[in-house]
Design a protein around this motif. Structure first.
Motif, PDB file in Angstrom:
ATOM      1  N   ILE A   1       0.831  -1.206   0.000  1.00 19.48           N
ATOM      2  CA  ILE A   1       0.000   0.000   0.000  1.00 19.48           C
ATOM      3  C   ILE A   1       0.865   1.256   0.000  1.00 19.48           C
ATOM      4  O   ILE A   1       0.637   2.183  -0.783  1.00 19.48           O
ATOM      5  N   THR A   2       1.863   1.305   0.871  1.00 14.04           N
ATOM      6  CA  THR A   2       2.689   2.513   0.953  1.00 14.04           C
ATOM      7  C   THR A   2       3.509   2.710  -0.312  1.00 14.04           C
ATOM      8  O   THR A   2       3.685   3.849  -0.761  1.00 14.04           O
ATOM      9  N   ARG A   3       3.988   1.637  -0.915  1.00 16.90           N
ATOM     10  CA  ARG A   3       4.763   1.776  -2.155  1.00 16.90           C
ATOM     11  C   ARG A   3       3.849   2.169  -3.323  1.00 16.90           C
ATOM     12  O   ARG A   3       4.248   2.919  -4.199  1.00 16.90           O
ATOM     13  N   GLN A   4       2.604   1.711  -3.306  1.00 14.20           N
ATOM     14  CA  GLN A   4       1.623   2.130  -4.314  1.00 14.20           C
ATOM     15  C   GLN A   4       1.376   3.638  -4.198  1.00 14.20           C
ATOM     16  O   GLN A   4       1.370   4.350  -5.189  1.00 14.20           O
ATOM     17  N   ARG A   5       1.178   4.103  -2.986  1.00  8.68           N
ATOM     18  CA  ARG A   5       0.947   5.538  -2.754  1.00  8.68           C
ATOM     19  C   ARG A   5       2.156   6.369  -3.178  1.00  8.68           C
ATOM     20  O   ARG A   5       2.007   7.436  -3.774  1.00  8.68           O
TER      21      ARG A   5
END
Length: 111
Positions: free
Chosen positions: A65-69
């Motif tokens: 999730i954080t890398r997607q963001r």
């Protein structure tokens, strides 16, 4: 002991990271460091191939999730292919399928 192997290739403008093993608390740092390097580029486009990923827990999901963001904040994207098993169930249960829509294969994800 957790094992995570990552192989990086390219398909057009996309970096393709093939994952094998387990993405969890023990392997999260290794995964994040590898992707953080890719995310320093402008408009980073990353495809994660999860076909050989045997396990993913909440720590692994949070890393995704954080890398997607981060990718989206830099004008890029992070896409998943080969999603199955525990990762597919985790995305369904957490209702994150919209954030990580399933792509059938590399050709579809890279368009």
């Amino acid at each position: 002991m957790t094992y995570l192997s990552m192989t990086v290739g390219h398909c057009g403008d996309y970096s393709v990271v093939s994952l094998e093993g387990e993405l969890d608390l023990a392997s999260r740092q290794q995964f994040c460091q590898a992707l953080d390097h890719m995310l320093t580029r402008p408009s980073p486009k990353i495809i994660l191939d999860a076909a050989e990923l045997r396990f993913c827990d909440s720590h692994g999901l949070w890393a995704l999730i954080t890398r997607q963001r981060d990718a989206e904040a830099r004008g890029g994207c992070l896409r998943l292919i080969g999603v199955h098993g525990p990762l597919a169930r985790l995305l369904t249960v957490t209702q994150l399928v919209d954030l990580f829509p399933p792509y059938a294969d590399l050709d579809h994800a890279a368009t």
